[in-house]
Design an enzyme around this catalytic site. Structure first.
Site, PDB file in Angstrom:
ATOM      1  N   ASP A  76       0.839  -1.213   0.000  1.00 58.75           N
ATOM      2  CA  ASP A  76       0.000   0.000   0.000  1.00 58.75           C
ATOM      3  C   ASP A  76       0.873   1.263   0.000  1.00 58.75           C
ATOM      4  O   ASP A  76       1.615   1.513   0.952  1.00 58.75           O
ATOM      5  CB  ASP A  76      -0.893  -0.076   1.247  1.00 58.75           C
ATOM      6  CG  ASP A  76      -2.016   0.928   1.229  1.00 58.75           C
ATOM      7  OD1 ASP A  76      -1.985   1.851   0.410  1.00 58.75           O
ATOM      8  OD2 ASP A  76      -2.925   0.772   2.063  1.00 58.75           O
ATOM      9  N   ASP A  97     -10.467   4.072  -1.679  1.00 58.68           N
ATOM     10  CA  ASP A  97     -11.067   3.057  -0.798  1.00 58.68           C
ATOM     11  C   ASP A  97     -12.586   2.942  -0.945  1.00 58.68           C
ATOM     12  O   ASP A  97     -13.291   3.941  -1.029  1.00 58.68           O
ATOM     13  CB  ASP A  97     -10.768   3.385   0.667  1.00 58.68           C
ATOM     14  CG  ASP A  97      -9.308   3.133   1.011  1.00 58.68           C
ATOM     15  OD1 ASP A  97      -8.504   2.917   0.089  1.00 58.68           O
ATOM     16  OD2 ASP A  97      -8.985   3.156   2.206  1.00 58.68           O
TER      17      ASP A  97
HETATM   18  C1  GLA Z   1      -5.510   2.154   2.733  1.00 61.33           C
HETATM   19  C2  GLA Z   1      -6.001   1.010   1.854  1.00 61.33           C
HETATM   20  C3  GLA Z   1      -7.052   0.223   2.611  1.00 61.33           C
HETATM   21  C4  GLA Z   1      -6.447  -0.318   3.902  1.00 61.33           C
HETATM   22  C5  GLA Z   1      -5.879   0.804   4.728  1.00 61.33           C
HETATM   23  C6  GLA Z   1      -5.090   0.301   5.920  1.00 61.33           C
HETATM   24  O1  GLA Z   1      -6.494   3.095   2.993  1.00 61.33           O
HETATM   25  O2  GLA Z   1      -6.502   1.491   0.651  1.00 61.33           O
HETATM   26  O3  GLA Z   1      -7.531  -0.847   1.822  1.00 61.33           O
HETATM   27  O4  GLA Z   1      -5.452  -1.256   3.588  1.00 61.33           O
HETATM   28  O5  GLA Z   1      -5.010   1.638   3.963  1.00 61.33           O
HETATM   29  O6  GLA Z   1      -4.475   1.302   6.651  1.00 61.33           O
END
Ligand code: GLA
Length: 403
Positions: A153, A224
């Site tokens: 990520d 997200d």
């Molecule tokens: C980001 C990702 C999410 C999750 C969070 C965790 O927002 O896009 O899917 O993994 O981080 O902190």
């Protein structure tokens, strides 16, 4: 002299190679993610609270609910498992995860696989330890634990590296980002363990164009997801035009499932699941499995819908047309079959919205014998037929022999 003497040898070697080469030109089945990965991820329900016990309970429940047998294999720990690095740079888990190797053994003993999460930056999105400068070390650590899947990520890599090293130079920033994903990809490969590699950088720089080339098995295409219809619909809309980038071993990822979360209605849960299946999206459930309602379980384990998602051709659905607030998407399946999704995306909850099916727009001509994948019933599709769907509901069909 030496040169000419080596020529016949080279010719013999070449001839041997030609004789031994496989005759079939069929494409190789990828080692991992030959079909979209299926499983469960901790983030959408547990977020930062997830513990070792939650992962074990979820693994137990995946088996008990029949989800494993329906294809859900990966149990993925998202952010907040990370502890501190020791003086040798080795990363340790935090107190919520006392023994990652033991957890992996437990998950494996259930016939499941274990996934984990990190960032190319110094910190993860939730502010835990990232992999920057420790990529090889972390990849080796994951492999030693028996990890089967990594979600990587971007997060703090943006301010800490991209903006710092290449201020005001978007192109250079993107090159740094690609290099970071490449670096971890090579580190994972060097472990020799088959590990699914999931990119999470929200679709930046048309990730679908370059991710497969550096070992990405799936890549997030958007920001997200949230357990609200508008979020699901916005993400669905952003998948238009991406179908040609998906295929065995490499998938567009419109984010994890919210089925069973928040206040989504039954119709919204069904539509969300159906459309992610149509999109050849990874099916990573994200709900509270031990307290899953029977109707949510019925959605997540619908074998006919899962079969669309897992179709070996891996052809992601394409948006075809809309009539009013009804959208039509289709997907070609193995053996000449076709899946059709007819979705009322309108937000007027109480009314129904008549829609007349135009078969010609789908490349179909006469009456089609289809199966409704949510009722299990046979249905004949005729041109111009009226289809009435409540708001946010779907008619998902499979035509075995389209005409
Ligand atoms: C980001 C990702 C999410 C999750 C969070 C965790 O927002 O896009 O899917 O993994 O981080 O902190």
């Amino acid at each position: 002299m030496r040169f000419s003497a080596s020529l016949p040898l080279a010719a013999i070697a070449l001839a041997t190679l030609i004789t031994l080469a496989p005759i079939s030109s069929a494409p190789q089945v990828p080692k991992v993610a030959a079909t979209p990965p299926m499983g469960w991820n901790s983030w959408n329900y547990f977020a930062g609270k997830v513990t070792d016990k939650d992962i074990r309970d979820s693994a137990d429940q995946i088996v008990a609910s029949g989800m494993r047998d329906a294809g859900y294999i990966y149990v993925n720990i998202d952010d907040t498992w990370e502890g501190e690095r020791d003086t040798s740079g080795v990363l340790h888990t935090n107190s919520k995860f006392p023994d990652m190797k033991a957890l992996a053994d437990y998950v494996h003993s259930k016939g499941l696989k274990l996934g984990i999460y990190s960032s190319p930056g110094p910190k993860t999105c939730a502010g835990y330890e990232g992999s920057l400068g420790h990529e090889e070390q972390d990849a080796q650590l994951y492999a030693s634990w028996g990890i089967d899947y990594l979600k990587y990520d971007l997060c703090s890599f943006i301010p800490a590296v991209m903006e710092k090293q290449a201020p005001n130079d978007k192109a250079a920033q993107m090159r740094l980002m690609v290099a970071a994903y490449d670096k971890m990809g090579k580190a994972l490969k060097a472990t020799g363990r088959p590990i699914v590699y999931s990119f999470c950088q929200y679709g930046w720089d048309n990730v679908w164009e370059w991710a497969p080339g550096i070992g990405g098995n799936l890549w997030r295409t958007t920001g997200d997801i949230q357990a609200r219809w508008q979020s699901i619909y916005d993400i669905l809309s952003q998948q238009k035009g991406l179908a040609s980038y998906a295929g065995p071993g490499h998938w567009n990822d419109p984010d994890m499932l919210e089925v069973g979360n928040g206040k989504l209605s039954l119709a919204e849960n069904r539509t969300h699941f159906s459309m992610w299946a149509m999109l050849a999206a990874p099916l990573l459930a994200g709900n509270d499995l031990p307290n899953m309602k029977p109707e949510v379980k019925a959605i997540l384990t619908n074998r006919d819908v899962i079969a669309i998602n897992q179709d070996p051709l891996g052809h992601q659905a394409r948006y075809i047309y809309s009539g009013g607030q009804v959208e039509v998407w289709t997907r070609d399946l193995k053996g000449g079959a076709k899946a059709i999704a007819i979705v009322n995306v309108g937000s007027d909850v109480y009314s129904t919205h008549p829609f007349h099916l135009d078969l010609a727009q789908l490349g179909l001509h006469s009456t089609q014998h289809a199966k409704d994948l949510w009722t299990g019933k046979a249905i004949d599709l005729t041109n111009n037929m009226l289809i009435e769907l409540p708001s946010h509901d779907i008619l998902l069909l499979r035509i075995a022999n389209p005409r």
